[in-house]
Design a protein around this motif. Structure first.
Motif, PDB file in Angstrom:
ATOM      1  N   ASP A   1      -2.498  -8.780   4.026  1.00 51.63           N
ATOM      2  CA  ASP A   1      -3.110  -7.989   5.089  1.00 51.63           C
ATOM      3  C   ASP A   1      -3.453  -6.621   4.503  1.00 51.63           C
ATOM      4  N   ASP A   2      -3.785  -5.663   5.330  1.00 51.90           N
ATOM      5  CA  ASP A   2      -4.199  -4.347   4.844  1.00 51.90           C
ATOM      6  C   ASP A   2      -3.067  -3.558   4.189  1.00 51.90           C
ATOM      7  N   GLN A   3      -1.825  -3.921   4.498  1.00 56.26           N
ATOM      8  CA  GLN A   3      -0.690  -3.148   3.994  1.00 56.26           C
ATOM      9  C   GLN A   3       0.084  -3.808   2.854  1.00 56.26           C
TER      10      GLN A   3
ATOM     11  N   ARG B   1       0.849  -1.192   0.000  1.00 52.95           N
ATOM     12  CA  ARG B   1       0.000   0.000   0.000  1.00 52.95           C
ATOM     13  C   ARG B   1       0.879   1.234   0.000  1.00 52.95           C
TER      14      ARG B   1
END
Length: 195
Positions: free
Chosen positions: A62-64, A30
């Motif tokens: 994951d989110d990153q 990200r």
């Protein structure tokens, strides 16, 4: 952690050239960008293991970030590219180069994934791909791979002797049109009033 298995010709009837089996790890991270929230990059080159199988697979999400393992690449050394390996191993940081492309349509996941196309240790190969506008990234090669490549270079690369350049004073003179020019050392005196 596994070691790279550096194979030489003759060790197995199927091996015609020195080669090493590797897997490529690609990373999606990200980034703080309104128009493009994710960026793909080369994360690592690892020794190939049979347990990896033959298909790319998601290692982490994951989110990153995401990490994808792309197994089954064979890096071969070719005698006619010994200079390319020489140029790599004589740099301060010898490396693997990877050419990768984005999927045109999502096949491995919900969104397109960066897919490695080839891996090399040749400086010349990397340069040709960069000239062709391909995405090429590098990751440091481990010492055992560098030593293996250096041994190949030592066996197959002959450094060409530089030719001595002829001094400018020995080159034939030409006029601005490329025709031979003459230089005279005879003194010429101006016309007129000598007496």
């Amino acid at each position: 952690m596994s070691e790279f298995v550096l194979q030489l010709p003759g060790a197995d009837a199927a091996i015609r050239r020195p080669c090493v089996a590797v897997a490529v790890v690609m990373r999606r991270e990200r980034i703080d960008n309104r128009w493009q929230p994710w960026r793909w990059s080369l994360a690592d080159i690892v020794p190939h293991e049979e347990s990896f199988g033959a298909q790319p697979r998601l290692l982490l999400k994951d989110d990153q970030e995401e990490r994808w393992l792309h197994p089954g690449f064979k890096v071969e050394l070719f005698t006619d590219d010994a200079e390319g390996y020489y140029l790599n191993v004589t740099t301060p940081q010898p490396c693997f180069w990877v050419v990768w492309r984005m999927e045109e349509e999502a096949a491995l996941a919900d969104e397109p994934v960066a897919v490695p196309q080839t891996v090399t240790l040749s400086y010349h190969d990397a340069g040709r791909w960069l000239d062709a506008q391909e995405t090429v990234e590098q990751v440091a090669a481990p010492r055992d791979v560098v030593e293996w490549t250096q041994a190949f270079v030592d066996a197959h690369y002959v450094l060409e002797a530089k030719r001595r350049q002829r001094p400018q004073s020995f080159k034939p003179l030409q006029d601005r049109f490329g025709n031979p020019a003459r230089v005279s050392t005879d003194k010429k005196f101006g016309g007129g009033g000598h007496g």
